[in-house]
Enzyme design. Sequence first.
Site, PDB file in Angstrom:
ATOM      1  N   ASN A  19       9.990   4.887   4.130  1.00  0.00           N
ATOM      2  CA  ASN A  19       9.507   3.996   5.179  1.00  0.00           C
ATOM      3  C   ASN A  19      10.670   3.212   5.773  1.00  0.00           C
ATOM      4  O   ASN A  19      11.695   2.989   5.126  1.00  0.00           O
ATOM      5  CB  ASN A  19       8.489   2.999   4.598  1.00  0.00           C
ATOM      6  CG  ASN A  19       7.121   3.605   4.443  1.00  0.00           C
ATOM      7  OD1 ASN A  19       6.410   3.822   5.409  1.00  0.00           O
ATOM      8  ND2 ASN A  19       6.743   3.881   3.206  1.00  0.00           N
ATOM      9  N   CYS A  21       4.854   9.659   1.458  1.00  0.00           N
ATOM     10  CA  CYS A  21       3.509  10.234   1.337  1.00  0.00           C
ATOM     11  C   CYS A  21       3.495  11.207   0.167  1.00  0.00           C
ATOM     12  O   CYS A  21       4.190  12.229   0.202  1.00  0.00           O
ATOM     13  CB  CYS A  21       3.099  10.967   2.617  1.00  0.00           C
ATOM     14  SG  CYS A  21       1.459  11.731   2.486  1.00  0.00           S
ATOM     15  N   HIS A  24       3.759   3.917  13.027  1.00  0.00           N
ATOM     16  CA  HIS A  24       4.147   3.923  11.612  1.00  0.00           C
ATOM     17  C   HIS A  24       5.235   4.984  11.483  1.00  0.00           C
ATOM     18  O   HIS A  24       4.959   6.184  11.575  1.00  0.00           O
ATOM     19  CB  HIS A  24       2.935   4.270  10.739  1.00  0.00           C
ATOM     20  CG  HIS A  24       3.229   4.330   9.279  1.00  0.00           C
ATOM     21  ND1 HIS A  24       2.869   3.318   8.415  1.00  0.00           N
ATOM     22  CD2 HIS A  24       3.831   5.271   8.517  1.00  0.00           C
ATOM     23  CE1 HIS A  24       3.249   3.641   7.182  1.00  0.00           C
ATOM     24  NE2 HIS A  24       3.836   4.832   7.229  1.00  0.00           N
ATOM     25  N   HIS A  61       8.905   6.605   9.668  1.00  0.00           N
ATOM     26  CA  HIS A  61       9.679   6.751   8.441  1.00  0.00           C
ATOM     27  C   HIS A  61      11.143   6.993   8.788  1.00  0.00           C
ATOM     28  O   HIS A  61      11.473   7.442   9.883  1.00  0.00           O
ATOM     29  CB  HIS A  61       9.134   7.899   7.595  1.00  0.00           C
ATOM     30  CG  HIS A  61       7.877   7.565   6.877  1.00  0.00           C
ATOM     31  ND1 HIS A  61       7.491   8.174   5.702  1.00  0.00           N
ATOM     32  CD2 HIS A  61       6.889   6.680   7.146  1.00  0.00           C
ATOM     33  CE1 HIS A  61       6.330   7.678   5.286  1.00  0.00           C
ATOM     34  NE2 HIS A  61       5.947   6.776   6.165  1.00  0.00           N
ATOM     35  N   ARG A  67       0.828  -1.203   0.000  1.00  0.00           N
ATOM     36  CA  ARG A  67       0.000   0.000   0.000  1.00  0.00           C
ATOM     37  C   ARG A  67       0.861   1.251   0.000  1.00  0.00           C
ATOM     38  O   ARG A  67       0.949   1.980  -0.979  1.00  0.00           O
ATOM     39  CB  ARG A  67      -0.950  -0.003   1.217  1.00  0.00           C
ATOM     40  CG  ARG A  67      -2.073   1.054   1.118  1.00  0.00           C
ATOM     41  CD  ARG A  67      -1.681   2.443   1.547  1.00  0.00           C
ATOM     42  NE  ARG A  67      -1.224   2.519   2.932  1.00  0.00           N
ATOM     43  CZ  ARG A  67      -0.769   3.628   3.494  1.00  0.00           C
ATOM     44  NH1 ARG A  67      -0.692   4.763   2.801  1.00  0.00           N
ATOM     45  NH2 ARG A  67      -0.340   3.628   4.753  1.00  0.00           N
ATOM     46  N   ASP A  68       1.560   1.493   1.102  1.00  0.00           N
ATOM     47  CA  ASP A  68       2.323   2.736   1.245  1.00  0.00           C
ATOM     48  C   ASP A  68       3.473   2.796   0.254  1.00  0.00           C
ATOM     49  O   ASP A  68       3.800   3.866  -0.273  1.00  0.00           O
ATOM     50  CB  ASP A  68       2.856   2.836   2.676  1.00  0.00           C
ATOM     51  CG  ASP A  68       3.225   4.257   3.062  1.00  0.00           C
ATOM     52  OD1 ASP A  68       3.063   5.161   2.232  1.00  0.00           O
ATOM     53  OD2 ASP A  68       3.671   4.468   4.199  1.00  0.00           O
TER      54      ASP A  68
END
Length: 307
Positions: A249, A240, A207, A209, A12-13
């Site tokens: 990430n 993002c 979450h 980074h 996803r990310d």
Amino acid sequence: MPAILVSEVGPRDGLQSIDPILPLSVKTAWIDALVAAGVREIEVGSFVPAKLLPQLADTAAVVAHALKHSGLTVAVLVPNARGAEAALAAGAHKLTLPLSASETHSLRNLRRTHAQVLEDAAAIATLCKSAAYDVHFEGSVSTAFGCTLEGVVTERKVVELAEALMAAGVDEVGLSDTTGYANPAQVKSVVRAVHAAIGTQHLTGLHLHNTRGLGLANVLAGLDVGITTFDASLAGLGGCPFAPGASGNIVTEDLVFMLEAMGLDTGIDLPRLLDVRKILAAALPDEPLYGFTPDAGLPLGFAVARG
């Protein structure tokens, strides 16, 4: 050994932040390989309009495939109640709704104010409770440690939004360092403040980074204050698209190596996890793949003692 959940968010990310669109066959092979390596939770996509994120247009099909794996928690991101309806129709086990602490980022990311996102949270909570199967609903406070658009995000604002999400009916709150601004002292302080407000059982995941090289240091800080779930992306894919400069990430391979080397049980077979990278290298030949552990290899004699 204490158990830590590493939640893989690359499908996803990672994919939402790059231009190439992976074929469904590659995504499913990626998920199959992750599961074979022992990954227990994967955020496989997001139910957003295809015109906004064509990279994730096949999320329903990806969910359908992932659900074939017994014991895997199939997670998705939803931007609103309509996305939640689609996620529930697909059968996803876990839904995450992002609520940016920075309202400027919320408007850029979701085109929604704080009040509107909280209205969606309440509607989604109702949908989840009426679903025909057990669903876990997380409200994630994004830009919780700072914002590239607004700058400083106060601890008070993060606590306020965490409390509002719980009042709206989420099962738990997550905190996201969307922009890679966090430092270890800040992680400890914000987590402790949110724990004091909503209870430790309602904040278990971060979450993070690695935008400024502090990703793993922030994981250690999270461990010190009781966090047991950490999101990461294979090969460090992701960021993002609506937060300028927010790349990077945490690399799943490096995170798992650190945790296992510390004697923390992730349940992940590290050599098999390192092999999964080959799928991305073949499918994304022009994308940079990150990670120190894959480059250096495992230390001589490295072994995990399962107890």
